[in-house]
Design an enzyme around this catalytic site. Structure first.
Site, short mmCIF file in Angstrom:
data_model
loop_
_atom_site.label_atom_id
_atom_site.label_comp_id
_atom_site.label_asym_id
_atom_site.label_seq_id
_atom_site.Cartn_x
_atom_site.Cartn_y
_atom_site.Cartn_z
CD GLU A 245 4.83 6.78 -21.78
OE1 GLU A 245 3.65 6.42 -21.67
OE2 GLU A 245 5.45 6.74 -22.86
CB CYS A 282 6.61 5.85 -25.67
SG CYS A 282 5.24 4.76 -25.29
#
Lengths: 509, 509
Positions: A245, A282
């Site tokens: 990720e 994020c």
């Protein structure tokens, strides 16, 4: 004596203590080999479930020490870290439930059919088995929930794989503490302590991804770091899955109707979301498409007020602070950009203040123009793009890379109208991201079965998720047994279902 | 006028006709862009199901012409190709059923819970959406079932993705014919013809994998070719999933008890399996571990008789023929290898005769020794390894790369004994392969829900399957909708389940 690994206080920039030394190539090899020996013992699902629940309990037992250590190393604050610890324990227990239920095994049983056309069918029974030792690269911004005891580790252990964690250098002491708890949990349920091993050091992380016994990897971090490891995983003689990720802009689209109805609410909501955790998520909304005109002006006005009121904070480490200040300044310096609230140094020596910049959508119409505004800037900064019409909005969306999330703020009537422009917008956003939100904010990622925390590259390097029950799928592969006697089948595949797992038999769930 | 693409008769080595020209970079770009325009129309699942059923019907309508074309180009014979066409039509219809049922969408719905701990939960609803344009690289050895109208194409269309097929140079005329049928099917159900496009040429295949609009790829072929494309897919600015099925030894282990009970039956069964289709199957048993001693001798004796009786046949193309003869000769020339039946030229000018070689397991004990025997040799050749005890057997298994299949031939008592050596052997084989067979032969891959046609690298470059219902998973990615009004949700995610698809709601299937 090895390269020392220091725990550093980001509030002062001072070294707190030497925690460990960086692992040598030999130590990486030893850690992976030790983990590999734990694989057979993890075949027992009930032991895995107990391991996960025991680990959750130990984390809660030592919550005070763990939170204090994490706060001292990350400056994320005790309230946030207390919540993160609760979430981490919840994740571990959720995966224990996933293991117990057994749906993740994806059992499919087809009985033989000698009369089948075009050819007779054998007996075929398929389920999923663990891939082997998994390397997990911990994140900077979640010292617990996406680090040593976090979702990657929990899902790896749930799948039946031993784990070797590469600690993040922002919180080595917390990593040692939590790895100790996981190893204690393993021993408590009768598993080898080396079911979980821990490594420190940048070079160790590179050695780890190339180790022949490593069968897969999970990563949460930056695009350059993640891409380098992805490339190394793909270049191995035997390539392995790399579930990384990496980065995400998390676009937000505010329609004119939404702005007309709730300009102030959206402006303050946005400020709350992009400054949460000092912008170190994020899922931070990093690009906001707001309409031109009066309602959009009111939105921006509310955003300005709320962003000015937001407190300054200390970022995770000094390098991140420098990158943030440099990135914010570079964006603010672009010719057509205005700066209603300038990000910059806070009052405390190492704190930074949140800010945002504004640009007109017309400036972003040309390919390549203002590329910098379409890159993630980690920290409390967001970019507001004012658009005049749907074409301008579409042209900006066309330029966006893949994202973890994409959000639409809609008017009440739009939200109630099927097959209209809002439905088309959501389809468009679904093509850009792995999670689509309506009238909400992307920060905050619920740990549920339906969660998807992933998205088109660079948001993730695979089609998988790192949050939610389906994260376990990353560490498994199917095996089918053909014409195998009942006595030799795994219990999960036998007639009469002695293991009590969900089975899809002859096409019927 | 472009590089000509010729259809060649492998029985004579002569060119039959010029079928097409190789695609230029501009033509590759045009084909991908044309395919991409079909994506929105494929969103309708019922249209996809009709497309697949219509394609199956058209293939059957033109069966005679298709089989004749495929036979002329591949020499596989009319009976085999008639069966392959039936299988291909069956695959298309199977995927139509998969589309209609909708379980592949993996719908998961979690209702909101404002009281959830550690934090309140939003409404989250997840399903899977198509990735986009998929590149399919056709196989040499299945001009229908693993080529233009084959399993990759069927699963790609079922997933809702347009497909660009790179034809295999061994059967360009059949590729043109069947691509025409797929395009006719698309138009018949109201889809753009460019839902399926076809390209010829090696260089075109390389351009295709790097095209920015290509979102994933499927491949069936050799290890060097597949690895080169895998590497290119991983090296893109935006890497894409590459599902390649490359190569497999398909080890077979015959236990002493099985040999004692059924030596002759196993020997003749093996001959039938490794010579089927002139040994041109990815599941050909290429390495057979047979016990030393009398029973093993009888097995080998039966194998010799049956292999000598097996007919010679023409391979798919001249290059394959040369590679086979060279590979068989190189294995036969190894010092400790004996050659009971030598593979070589057949009576017909371009035919080859099947053969096999034998080596003692002790020769394979050292790492690196006789590596050549552990590599796939495409064509009618197999390697028999005689082992003296379980340790020797284990040492050979330790050296094996990943496989599509692994087979155990067991004695009756072994097969009925749980937790014994046979169960341990199956676990061992499961670690080496994606399909484990007992007392059967790996050639012949049933198209069912439980099938898994894949395995550890180099068998496949991912953890997925290219045969069976779950092959559709390769072309999808999840998207979660958070707090989205009912009116704007896809029908599959709405309350009341208006689309009638399997939904997992609040943890309950």
């Amino acid at each position: 004596m090895g390269v020392p690994v220091w725990s550093v206080d980001p509030r002062t920039g001072k070294q707190r203590e030497q925690v460990a030394v960086e692992a040598t190539a030999e130590e990486v090899d030893a850690a992976v080999r030790a983990a590999a020996t734990a694989l057979p013992a993890l075949a027992d699902r009930s032991v895995r479930a107990r391991l996960l629940r025991t680990a959750a309990g130990l984390l809660e037992r030592d919550a005070e020490a763990v939170v204090a250590s994490a706060d001292a190393e990350t400056a994320l604050g005790v309230p946030r870290l207390t919540g993160e610890l609760a979430r981490t324990a919840f994740q571990l227990r959720t995966f224990a439930d996933v293991v117990d239920e057994g749906a993740f095994l994806d059992v499919i049983i087809d009985h033989p059919d000698p009369d089948a056309k075009p050819i007779p069918r054998p007996d075929l029974r398929r389920y999923k088995i663990p891939l082997g030792v998994v390397a997990v690269y911990a994140a900077s911004n979640f010292p617990l929930a996406f680090s040593v005891p976090g979702g990657d580790t929990a899902s790896v252990l749930a799948a039946g794989c031993p784990v070797v964690v590469k600690a993040h250098p922002d919180h080595p002491a917390t990593s040692v503490l939590t790895a100790g708890l996981l190893r204690e949990a393993a021993v408590a349920v009768g598993l080898p302590a080396d079911t979980v091993t821990l490594l420190h050091g940048f070079q160790a992380g590179i050695e780890l991804i190339s180790h022949p016994l490593v069968a897969a990897a999970g990563f949460t971090g930056s695009i350059p770091g993640g891409r380098a490891l992805f490339d190394a995983a793909a270049a191995r003689p035997r390539p392995i899955p790399f579930h990384g990720e990496l980065g995400s802009l998390n676009p937000v689209v505010v329609t004119p109707a939404a702005a007309a109805e709730r300009a102030e609410q959206i402006g303050t909501g946005l400020a709350g979301s992009f400054t949460l955790g000092n912008g170190q998520f994020c899922t931070k909304p990093g690009l906001v498409l707001a309409p031109a005109g009066d309602a959009g002006d009111r939105l921006v006005g509310a955003l300005t007020g709320a962003a000015r009121d937001a407190s300054a904070g200390v970022l995770l480490d000094g390098r991140m602070r420098e990158n943030f200040l440099r990135g914010a300044a570079a964006r603010a310096a672009l010719p057509a950009v205005t700066v209603p609230v300038a990000a910059g140094d806070g009052d405390d020596p190492l704190a930074v203040r949140p800010g945002y910049v504004v640009v007109d959508a017309s400036e972003l119409a040309a390919p390549g123009a203002y590329d910098l505004l379409l890159e993630e800037c980690f920290g409390p900064l967001t970019v507001v793009v004012r658009y005049g019409d749907p074409e301008q909005l579409g042209a900006v969306l066309d330029r966006l890379p893949g994202n973890l999330t994409a959000t639409a703020h809609l008017g009440a009537e739009e939200a109630a109208t099927p097959d209209g422009s809002a439905a088309a917008l959501l389809t468009r956003l679904g093509a850009l991201a792995g999670r689509v939100l309506v009238n909400g904010w992307p920060t905050g990622v619920a740990v549920t079965a339906a969660q998807h925390h992933g998205g088109p590259y660079p948001a993730t390097t695979s089609t998988s998720t790192s949050v939610g029950a389906t994260a376990i799928e990353r560490w498994l592969r199917p095996v089918a047994y053909q014409d195998t006697p009942q006595a030799l089948l795994p219990a999960e595949l036998r007639d009469g279902n002695p293991a009590g797992v969900p089975q899809r038999v002859q096409g019927h769930p």
